[in-house]
Design a protein around this motif. Structure first.
Motif, PDB file in Angstrom:
ATOM      1  N   PHE A  85       0.805  -1.219   0.000  1.00 26.18           N
ATOM      2  CA  PHE A  85       0.000   0.000   0.000  1.00 26.18           C
ATOM      3  C   PHE A  85       0.839   1.270   0.000  1.00 26.18           C
ATOM      4  N   GLY A  86       2.145   1.137  -0.197  1.00 27.79           N
ATOM      5  CA  GLY A  86       3.013   2.313  -0.277  1.00 27.79           C
ATOM      6  C   GLY A  86       3.244   3.002   1.050  1.00 27.79           C
ATOM      7  N   LEU A  87       3.220   2.231   2.129  1.00 31.74           N
ATOM      8  CA  LEU A  87       3.421   2.789   3.466  1.00 31.74           C
ATOM      9  C   LEU A  87       4.836   2.505   3.949  1.00 31.74           C
ATOM     10  N   ARG A  88       5.280   3.315   4.865  1.00 34.46           N
ATOM     11  CA  ARG A  88       6.577   3.098   5.513  1.00 34.46           C
ATOM     12  C   ARG A  88       6.319   2.188   6.705  1.00 34.46           C
ATOM     13  N   TRP A  89       7.038   1.073   6.801  1.00 38.64           N
ATOM     14  CA  TRP A  89       6.872   0.133   7.907  1.00 38.64           C
ATOM     15  C   TRP A  89       8.095   0.161   8.795  1.00 38.64           C
ATOM     16  N   LEU A  90       7.871   0.319  10.090  1.00 43.27           N
ATOM     17  CA  LEU A  90       8.923   0.250  11.103  1.00 43.27           C
ATOM     18  C   LEU A  90       8.474  -0.753  12.156  1.00 43.27           C
ATOM     19  N   TYR A  91       9.422  -1.259  12.932  1.00 47.82           N
ATOM     20  CA  TYR A  91       9.017  -2.110  14.035  1.00 47.82           C
ATOM     21  C   TYR A  91       9.797  -1.738  15.276  1.00 47.82           C
ATOM     22  N   MET A  92       9.197  -2.045  16.413  1.00 53.64           N
ATOM     23  CA  MET A  92       9.864  -1.861  17.702  1.00 53.64           C
ATOM     24  C   MET A  92       9.918  -3.232  18.349  1.00 53.64           C
TER      25      MET A  92
END
Length: 108
Positions: A85-92
């Motif tokens: 979907f063209g989103l920026r994904w980050l994780y913690m």
């Protein structure tokens, strides 16, 4: 979850950042606009039947259980959806920290 569906969609669509623990609630990212960011909270100890290390469970007075077979985190649904979907994904990668016993969290 108590909000009407159309309100949930509107909130997700207007969000610049969505933060949540790994799970189905993060699928609301499908309503976010391209370029927004999703921050997924996962557990450091892998995908396991009990992510809390046994020594910390025992210290908290938990009953010993057979050791489960843990494996590295390999759930890619959320990052794959975010990418599609063209989103920026980050994780913690959250660390389990046992709360102090007999202390009200509001008083901290």
């Amino acid at each position: 979850e108590k909000l009407p569906f159309h309100r949930q969609v509107a909130l997700a669509a207007s969000a610049e950042l969505m933060i949540g623990a790994h799970g189905s609630a993060l699928t609301n990212l499908v309503w976010m606009h391209e370029g927004a960011t999703v921050l997924e909270v996962i557990l450091r100890y892998g995908w396991c039947c009990n992510p809390v290390p046994s020594e910390q469970r025992l210290a908290a007075g938990d009953v010993p259980r057979p050791r489960c077979r843990c494996s590295a985190y390999n759930k890619a649904e959320i990052p794959n959806m975010a990418h599609a979907f063209g989103l920026r994904w980050l994780y913690m990668d959250a660390v389990y920290i046992p709360p102090p016993q007999s202390q009200n969290p509001i008083d901290r």
